[in-house]
Design a protein around this motif. Structure first.
Motif, mmCIF file in Angstrom:
data_model
loop_
_atom_site.group_PDB
_atom_site.id
_atom_site.type_symbol
_atom_site.label_atom_id
_atom_site.label_comp_id
_atom_site.label_asym_id
_atom_site.label_seq_id
_atom_site.Cartn_x
_atom_site.Cartn_y
_atom_site.Cartn_z
ATOM 1 N N ASN A 92 0.843 -1.195 0.000
ATOM 2 C CA ASN A 92 0.000 0.000 0.000
ATOM 3 C C ASN A 92 0.880 1.247 0.000
ATOM 4 N N THR A 93 0.939 1.948 -1.114
ATOM 5 C CA THR A 93 1.721 3.187 -1.194
ATOM 6 C C THR A 93 0.819 4.415 -1.152
ATOM 7 N N THR A 94 -0.472 4.225 -0.820
ATOM 8 C CA THR A 94 -1.397 5.354 -0.714
ATOM 9 C C THR A 94 -1.294 5.986 0.669
ATOM 10 N N SER A 95 -1.964 7.119 0.843
ATOM 11 C CA SER A 95 -2.003 7.792 2.141
ATOM 12 C C SER A 95 -3.194 7.305 2.979
ATOM 13 N N VAL A 111 -21.336 -17.848 4.868
ATOM 14 C CA VAL A 111 -19.925 -17.555 5.138
ATOM 15 C C VAL A 111 -19.317 -18.696 5.962
ATOM 16 N N LEU A 112 -18.255 -19.304 5.421
ATOM 17 C CA LEU A 112 -17.548 -20.385 6.100
ATOM 18 C C LEU A 112 -16.364 -19.876 6.914
ATOM 19 N N ASP A 113 -15.723 -18.820 6.423
ATOM 20 C CA ASP A 113 -14.527 -18.276 7.072
ATOM 21 C C ASP A 113 -14.331 -16.841 6.599
ATOM 22 N N VAL A 114 -13.626 -16.057 7.392
ATOM 23 C CA VAL A 114 -13.349 -14.657 7.053
ATOM 24 C C VAL A 114 -11.879 -14.367 7.336
ATOM 25 N N GLU A 115 -11.217 -13.719 6.386
ATOM 26 C CA GLU A 115 -9.861 -13.198 6.578
ATOM 27 C C GLU A 115 -9.962 -11.681 6.496
ATOM 28 N N ARG A 116 -9.441 -10.988 7.500
ATOM 29 C CA ARG A 116 -9.528 -9.530 7.569
ATOM 30 C C ARG A 116 -8.110 -8.958 7.662
ATOM 31 N N PHE A 117 -7.833 -7.970 6.817
ATOM 32 C CA PHE A 117 -6.516 -7.339 6.784
ATOM 33 C C PHE A 117 -6.676 -5.831 6.973
ATOM 34 N N ASP A 118 -6.152 -5.307 8.079
ATOM 35 C CA ASP A 118 -6.096 -3.863 8.301
ATOM 36 C C ASP A 118 -4.718 -3.404 7.849
ATOM 37 N N ILE A 119 -4.706 -2.496 6.878
ATOM 38 C CA ILE A 119 -3.471 -2.122 6.179
ATOM 39 C C ILE A 119 -3.141 -0.669 6.482
ATOM 40 N N GLU A 120 -1.940 -0.453 6.957
ATOM 41 C CA GLU A 120 -1.490 0.899 7.282
ATOM 42 C C GLU A 120 -1.166 1.678 6.008
ATOM 43 N N ALA A 121 -1.244 2.998 6.112
ATOM 44 C CA ALA A 121 -0.926 3.877 4.980
ATOM 45 C C ALA A 121 0.581 3.893 4.729
ATOM 46 N N ASN A 122 0.940 4.208 3.505
ATOM 47 C CA ASN A 122 2.348 4.388 3.105
ATOM 48 C C ASN A 122 3.255 3.232 3.542
#
Length: 183
Positions: A92-95, A111-122
């Motif tokens: 992620n190269t966005t702000s 829904v059988l399963d969930v993958e969640r990704f919280d991605i930091e800026a820059n």
């Protein structure tokens, strides 16, 4: 006399070959053979520029897609799945702080399963997240019962910030490796 000597040596040699060098062949070895091929494949690819993310507004979704996942739609294949690894790569190269959610859905849309990704800026480095299924990981039935994947990407930041990077974007890709038991 010579003829008798050659005949005796010839018969002795033939008897030695048939007695000492021959053994009964065991063709039941095939029953003991275990074949476990590994199949690798890309699953999906998401790429979005910062302008598209800004258009979604603050706390808005900028991507929503349901992807057909037919890797195990043949019962023969699904029953022989031993283990699998889903690998996710994020850059992620966005702000923007972002969240990407992948939902594994069965044929009824449950829904059988969930993958969640919280991605930091820059975060220009590629970050890799492997998720294991089977022994020592999540239940292997999640993979064998999955018929589609729902991918949702949300902007967790304001809708007006702009990165200093002229080509700012989020790149999210996934791939999988599956191990099967054929015999």
């Amino acid at each position: 006399m010579r003829k008798l000597l050659y005949s005796t040596l010839w018969i002795t040699g033939l008897l030695c070959c048939t007695i000492s060098c021959m053994e009964e062949q065991d063709f039941d070895q095939f029953d003991d053979l275990r074949v476990t091929p590994t199949l690798s494949s890309g699953i999906f690819y998401l790429e979005s520029d910062e302008e598209t993310i800004n258009l979604a507004g603050p706390l808005g979704s900028f991507y929503f897609q349901e992807v057909t996942f037919e890797a195990f739609n043949e019962q023969y294949v699904a029953e022989r799945l031993i283990e699998g690894t889903m690998t996710y790569q994020i850059q992620n190269t966005t702000s923007k702080r972002l969240r990407i959610v992948i939902e594994f859905l069965n044929e009824d849309g449950r829904v059988l399963d969930v993958e969640r990704f919280d991605i930091e800026a820059n975060s220009p480095d590629i970050v890799e997240y492997p998720v294991f299924y089977g022994a020592g990981g999540k239940n292997i039935n999640i993979l064998s019962s999955t018929k589609s994947l729902r991918v949702i990407a949300d902007n967790l930041s304001v809708g007006s910030s702009v990165s200093a990077n002229p080509d700012a974007r989020i790149i999210f890709r996934s791939g999988a490796e599956f191990l099967f038991q054929l015999q």
